[in-house]
Design a protein around this motif. Sequence first.
Motif, PDB file in Angstrom:
ATOM      1  N   LYS A 114      -3.420  -8.288   5.484  1.00 56.26           N
ATOM      2  CA  LYS A 114      -4.412  -8.153   4.441  1.00 56.26           C
ATOM      3  C   LYS A 114      -5.772  -7.417   5.027  1.00 56.26           C
ATOM      4  O   LYS A 114      -6.517  -7.922   4.226  1.00 56.26           O
ATOM      5  CB  LYS A 114      -5.209  -9.589   3.913  1.00 56.26           C
ATOM      6  CG  LYS A 114      -3.426  -9.987   3.603  1.00 56.26           C
ATOM      7  CD  LYS A 114      -4.293 -11.269   2.627  1.00 56.26           C
ATOM      8  CE  LYS A 114      -3.054 -12.214   2.547  1.00 56.26           C
ATOM      9  NZ  LYS A 114      -3.513 -13.635   1.438  1.00 56.26           N
ATOM     10  N   ALA A 115      -5.357  -6.129   5.575  1.00 58.63           N
ATOM     11  CA  ALA A 115      -6.122  -5.222   6.089  1.00 58.63           C
ATOM     12  C   ALA A 115      -6.391  -4.294   5.708  1.00 58.63           C
ATOM     13  O   ALA A 115      -7.252  -3.607   5.272  1.00 58.63           O
ATOM     14  CB  ALA A 115      -6.399  -5.085   7.633  1.00 58.63           C
ATOM     15  N   MET A 116      -5.477  -3.653   4.883  1.00 58.01           N
ATOM     16  CA  MET A 116      -6.073  -2.361   4.166  1.00 58.01           C
ATOM     17  C   MET A 116      -5.605  -2.176   3.125  1.00 58.01           C
ATOM     18  O   MET A 116      -5.301  -3.532   1.832  1.00 58.01           O
ATOM     19  CB  MET A 116      -4.240  -1.771   4.342  1.00 58.01           C
ATOM     20  CG  MET A 116      -3.864  -1.208   5.863  1.00 58.01           C
ATOM     21  SD  MET A 116      -3.466   0.020   6.118  1.00 58.01           S
ATOM     22  CE  MET A 116      -1.588  -0.396   5.185  1.00 58.01           C
ATOM     23  N   SER A 117      -6.137  -1.420   2.259  1.00 57.27           N
ATOM     24  CA  SER A 117      -6.435  -1.225   0.886  1.00 57.27           C
ATOM     25  C   SER A 117      -5.123  -1.325  -0.260  1.00 57.27           C
ATOM     26  O   SER A 117      -4.507  -0.864   0.328  1.00 57.27           O
ATOM     27  CB  SER A 117      -7.532  -0.509   0.372  1.00 57.27           C
ATOM     28  OG  SER A 117      -7.566   0.240  -1.080  1.00 57.27           O
ATOM     29  N   ASN A 122      -0.694  -4.546   6.305  1.00 58.71           N
ATOM     30  CA  ASN A 122      -0.566  -4.852   5.189  1.00 58.71           C
ATOM     31  C   ASN A 122      -0.340  -6.541   4.996  1.00 58.71           C
ATOM     32  O   ASN A 122      -0.521  -7.463   4.311  1.00 58.71           O
ATOM     33  CB  ASN A 122       1.079  -4.466   4.121  1.00 58.71           C
ATOM     34  CG  ASN A 122       0.280  -3.213   3.518  1.00 58.71           C
ATOM     35  OD1 ASN A 122       1.480  -2.501   2.634  1.00 58.71           O
ATOM     36  ND2 ASN A 122      -1.067  -3.486   2.862  1.00 58.71           N
ATOM     37  N   THR A 151       0.559  -1.386   0.026  1.00 60.75           N
ATOM     38  CA  THR A 151       0.178   0.135  -0.017  1.00 60.75           C
ATOM     39  C   THR A 151       0.928   0.886   0.230  1.00 60.75           C
ATOM     40  O   THR A 151       2.274   0.967   1.002  1.00 60.75           O
ATOM     41  CB  THR A 151      -1.106   0.003   1.279  1.00 60.75           C
ATOM     42  OG1 THR A 151      -1.997  -0.708   1.230  1.00 60.75           O
ATOM     43  CG2 THR A 151      -1.868   1.707   1.323  1.00 60.75           C
ATOM     44  N   THR A 198     -13.709  -3.128   5.032  1.00 65.08           N
ATOM     45  CA  THR A 198     -13.231  -4.225   4.498  1.00 65.08           C
ATOM     46  C   THR A 198     -14.856  -4.911   4.497  1.00 65.08           C
ATOM     47  O   THR A 198     -15.463  -5.120   4.563  1.00 65.08           O
ATOM     48  CB  THR A 198     -12.875  -5.043   6.449  1.00 65.08           C
ATOM     49  OG1 THR A 198     -13.931  -4.317   7.322  1.00 65.08           O
ATOM     50  CG2 THR A 198     -11.875  -3.827   6.540  1.00 65.08           C
ATOM     51  N   ASP A 201     -11.614  -3.134  -0.674  1.00 65.75           N
ATOM     52  CA  ASP A 201     -10.685  -4.401  -0.510  1.00 65.75           C
ATOM     53  C   ASP A 201     -10.339  -3.604   0.377  1.00 65.75           C
ATOM     54  O   ASP A 201      -9.021  -4.245   0.987  1.00 65.75           O
ATOM     55  CB  ASP A 201      -9.838  -3.978  -2.080  1.00 65.75           C
ATOM     56  CG  ASP A 201      -8.936  -2.801  -1.692  1.00 65.75           C
ATOM     57  OD1 ASP A 201      -9.321  -1.765  -1.286  1.00 65.75           O
ATOM     58  OD2 ASP A 201      -7.939  -3.135  -2.226  1.00 65.75           O
ATOM     59  N   GLY A 202     -10.224  -3.147   1.602  1.00 67.08           N
ATOM     60  CA  GLY A 202      -9.685  -2.891   2.435  1.00 67.08           C
ATOM     61  C   GLY A 202      -9.943  -1.372   3.300  1.00 67.08           C
ATOM     62  O   GLY A 202     -10.123  -0.616   2.358  1.00 67.08           O
TER      63      GLY A 202
END
Length: 416
Positions: free
Chosen positions: A208-211, A205, A48, A309, A229-230
């Motif tokens: 896998k929580a953030m866009s 990241n 990201t 999310t 996507d987050g």
Amino acid sequence: MDMKRAVITGMGAVTPLGNNVNAYWENMLAGKSGAAAITRFDPINHKTKFACEVKDFDPLNYFDRKEARKLDRYTQYALIASEECLLDSSLDLKKTDLNKVGVILATGIGGIQSYEEEVLAFGQNNEVPRFSPFFITKMIGNIASGHISIRYGFRGINYATVSACASSNHAIANAFDQIRLGKANIVLAGGSEAAITKAAVGGFNSIKAMSTNNENAASASRPFDVTRDGFVLGEGAGLLMVEELEHALQRGAKIYCELVGYGAAADAYHVTATHPEGVGAELAMTDALADAKMQPGEVDYINTHATSTPVGDIGECLAIDRIFGETSKKVFVSATKSMTGHLLGAAGAIEAIATIKAVECNQVPPTINTKNIDPEIPGGLNIVLQKPVKTEINAAMSNTFGFGGHTVSTIFKKVK
């Protein structure tokens, strides 16, 4: 025991949409996005590469160079927001019993930038453990609260709440209890966060929580959208002056609204994921309504936690649908994180400010970027998209949920 009433008499904010409350609110109503390429560090090797940073911020505009060196950015934001809050409240410190003024200042991560810098520097020469004498006092999560009390001489209750992204809503709830139990006349409550760093972005990241929608940064925070996507990481601070009603009336304070109830619960489900059916969210909202002695139909607006999310948005909406039933078609719902990103431990504070402004100004801030609502989200919800809505708002709810399953809901209402 007769419980005292708590009102909001001051607010201060440093946000990705503006470095004071008015700028924040005006840009929110204009539907502006705070997301852009990261400038705090070179994100070339990160998945990201964008975030919602505070813009046009130079600590030397607020602190002298010596003081700025001693303060992590999260504490700087907190002190700036506290100053605006106090000015907004018109509180005369010389005529105030400072023994009855407290501070409850939340953070999810605290001085992670200071921690990161010191540890990376040590790693380059780990033969000699040389650390700054300010390392610990810049890093710890309670220090911003301490700095505010020291600066203004507030000798009342003073501590930090830490419950990840629910932290500052817990701080506001705790302040409410202090006021209504008569243990304080005033509590400055809120949260601050400055976690746009190499370690924090890399860490989020990794789970896998953030866009990672780097090509569309400004529109990546899209709550409720089927393509979300987050979350998008944000930073900043928000402070509320929570004051006992009679104390506020006696000094002729401006009153924004009344804090009438809160609910706090847990999903008891997963370390990072919210319950898919929104069990903890439902408990918090239900308890907040009971605490406020209100029926679901009396709430006009809900500022949702909605981080973008895939799982979290659905669970919260399912909980709203169950609680509000047929009235869910009337209550307005929006997600201001679509503009600010997710401020983690400060999210509840700046969203409380948006909720209070909605009550004050009779305007529902919009959810931007969302174009195609996920079909798993109940179709009856009255989600406000793209533009604000002008309508009478007598009472509004603000939701925040955090890693670890923490859930908090607060309710603000016009004073009658």
